[in-house]
Design a protein around this motif. Sequence first.
Motif, PDB file in Angstrom:
ATOM      1  N   LYS A  83       0.831  -1.204   0.000  1.00  0.00           N
ATOM      2  CA  LYS A  83       0.000   0.000   0.000  1.00  0.00           C
ATOM      3  C   LYS A  83       0.869   1.260   0.000  1.00  0.00           C
ATOM      4  N   GLU A  84       1.909   1.268   0.848  1.00  0.00           N
ATOM      5  CA  GLU A  84       2.820   2.410   0.902  1.00  0.00           C
ATOM      6  C   GLU A  84       3.579   2.563  -0.417  1.00  0.00           C
ATOM      7  N   LEU A  85       4.028   1.439  -0.982  1.00  0.00           N
ATOM      8  CA  LEU A  85       4.735   1.472  -2.262  1.00  0.00           C
ATOM      9  C   LEU A  85       3.853   2.044  -3.362  1.00  0.00           C
ATOM     10  N   LEU A  86       2.618   1.559  -3.468  1.00  0.00           N
ATOM     11  CA  LEU A  86       1.717   2.031  -4.527  1.00  0.00           C
ATOM     12  C   LEU A  86       1.373   3.508  -4.367  1.00  0.00           C
ATOM     13  N   ARG A  87       1.265   3.970  -3.123  1.00  0.00           N
ATOM     14  CA  ARG A  87       1.010   5.397  -2.880  1.00  0.00           C
ATOM     15  C   ARG A  87       2.189   6.226  -3.418  1.00  0.00           C
ATOM     16  N   GLU A  88       3.413   5.769  -3.144  1.00  0.00           N
ATOM     17  CA  GLU A  88       4.601   6.497  -3.614  1.00  0.00           C
ATOM     18  C   GLU A  88       4.725   6.442  -5.135  1.00  0.00           C
ATOM     19  N   LEU A  89       4.495   5.273  -5.723  1.00  0.00           N
ATOM     20  CA  LEU A  89       4.542   5.165  -7.184  1.00  0.00           C
ATOM     21  C   LEU A  89       3.502   6.079  -7.827  1.00  0.00           C
ATOM     22  N   GLY A  90       2.328   6.191  -7.197  1.00  0.00           N
ATOM     23  CA  GLY A  90       1.280   7.075  -7.699  1.00  0.00           C
ATOM     24  C   GLY A  90       1.701   8.535  -7.685  1.00  0.00           C
ATOM     25  N   LYS A  91       2.469   8.941  -6.671  1.00  0.00           N
ATOM     26  CA  LYS A  91       2.976  10.320  -6.615  1.00  0.00           C
ATOM     27  C   LYS A  91       3.931  10.595  -7.767  1.00  0.00           C
ATOM     28  N   ILE A  92       4.706   9.588  -8.126  1.00  0.00           N
ATOM     29  CA  ILE A  92       5.714   9.758  -9.176  1.00  0.00           C
ATOM     30  C   ILE A  92       5.097   9.657 -10.564  1.00  0.00           C
ATOM     31  N   TYR A  93       4.271   8.625 -10.783  1.00  0.00           N
ATOM     32  CA  TYR A  93       3.793   8.314 -12.132  1.00  0.00           C
ATOM     33  C   TYR A  93       2.332   8.654 -12.379  1.00  0.00           C
ATOM     34  N   GLY A  94       1.625   9.088 -11.363  1.00  0.00           N
ATOM     35  CA  GLY A  94       0.195   9.301 -11.523  1.00  0.00           C
ATOM     36  C   GLY A  94      -0.540   7.995 -11.272  1.00  0.00           C
ATOM     37  N   ASP A  95      -1.819   7.963 -11.602  1.00  0.00           N
ATOM     38  CA  ASP A  95      -2.630   6.772 -11.346  1.00  0.00           C
ATOM     39  C   ASP A  95      -2.065   5.560 -12.085  1.00  0.00           C
ATOM     40  N   LEU A  96      -1.869   4.485 -11.342  1.00  0.00           N
ATOM     41  CA  LEU A  96      -1.444   3.215 -11.927  1.00  0.00           C
ATOM     42  C   LEU A  96      -2.577   2.209 -11.763  1.00  0.00           C
ATOM     43  N   TYR A  97      -2.742   1.356 -12.755  1.00  0.00           N
ATOM     44  CA  TYR A  97      -3.811   0.360 -12.752  1.00  0.00           C
ATOM     45  C   TYR A  97      -3.204  -1.039 -12.749  1.00  0.00           C
ATOM     46  N   GLY A  98      -3.979  -2.014 -12.387  1.00  0.00           N
ATOM     47  CA  GLY A  98      -3.510  -3.387 -12.236  1.00  0.00           C
ATOM     48  C   GLY A  98      -2.784  -3.952 -13.438  1.00  0.00           C
ATOM     49  N   ASP A  99      -3.211  -3.579 -14.662  1.00  0.00           N
ATOM     50  CA  ASP A  99      -2.574  -4.108 -15.866  1.00  0.00           C
ATOM     51  C   ASP A  99      -1.375  -3.286 -16.332  1.00  0.00           C
ATOM     52  N   ASP A 100      -1.128  -2.154 -15.694  1.00  0.00           N
ATOM     53  CA  ASP A 100       0.050  -1.358 -16.057  1.00  0.00           C
ATOM     54  C   ASP A 100       1.312  -2.162 -15.757  1.00  0.00           C
ATOM     55  N   GLU A 101       2.311  -2.023 -16.637  1.00  0.00           N
ATOM     56  CA  GLU A 101       3.561  -2.764 -16.459  1.00  0.00           C
ATOM     57  C   GLU A 101       4.619  -1.908 -15.777  1.00  0.00           C
ATOM     58  N   VAL A 102       5.361  -2.579 -14.908  1.00  0.00           N
ATOM     59  CA  VAL A 102       6.496  -1.945 -14.235  1.00  0.00           C
ATOM     60  C   VAL A 102       7.707  -2.852 -14.390  1.00  0.00           C
ATOM     61  N   THR A 103       8.875  -2.270 -14.205  1.00  0.00           N
ATOM     62  CA  THR A 103      10.123  -3.031 -14.209  1.00  0.00           C
ATOM     63  C   THR A 103      10.754  -2.899 -12.836  1.00  0.00           C
TER      64      THR A 103
END
Length: 191
Positions: A83-103
């Motif tokens: 939850k904390e990770l996704l909140r931080e990623l959202g600050k950087i990249y904007g809204d992320l969705y389940g099918d979005d790809e990350v490396t």
Amino acid sequence: MVRVQIRKFMLIDGSYKSRILRGDKVTTIRYGDYDARPGSEVYLVIRPSDTAVAKVRITGVERKKVRELTDEDARRDGFRNIKELLRELGKIYGDLYGDDEVTVIGFEVLKRYDDGIPLRWLKGLNYHEPGEIARLYLENREKVSLNRETDFILRRIYNEGLGRAVRTFGPKRVQQALLKAYHGLYDAGLI
């Protein structure tokens, strides 16, 4: 989606510097498709200062969907949970969705640069470290002729470190000395 290649350096937000240097953050999670070679060595460059704070070895590269990220991924990235990770990623990249790809790029710190090395210096030295330039120059002084001031500055870098040399002589004089040494070593076929 464009593939981003990591060859010489990775940019990291400055707020993560202490986590990385303590070993609490051993991955970086990037939105999209990143190409990094496991085993390759790159500089970690913090933003916004564009200063290298460490040299790292890439230990692994894994592509995942956002929904596949786990609490373990979060902990390796320096966070308590997903939850904390996704909140931080959202600050950087904007809204992320389940099918979005990350490396997920894993790394281990090989060398710390407590004083930091400006990225533009590394680029100007063709990614040779200042301490390495000073050492090569001192080992090959008879083949590379430089003036006394440049010689003195390079000795200070070698013996006392880059930060001390910059505080003593100023960044411009230190950078000029390093560039003179780099070009002298290059011309002599030593780099």
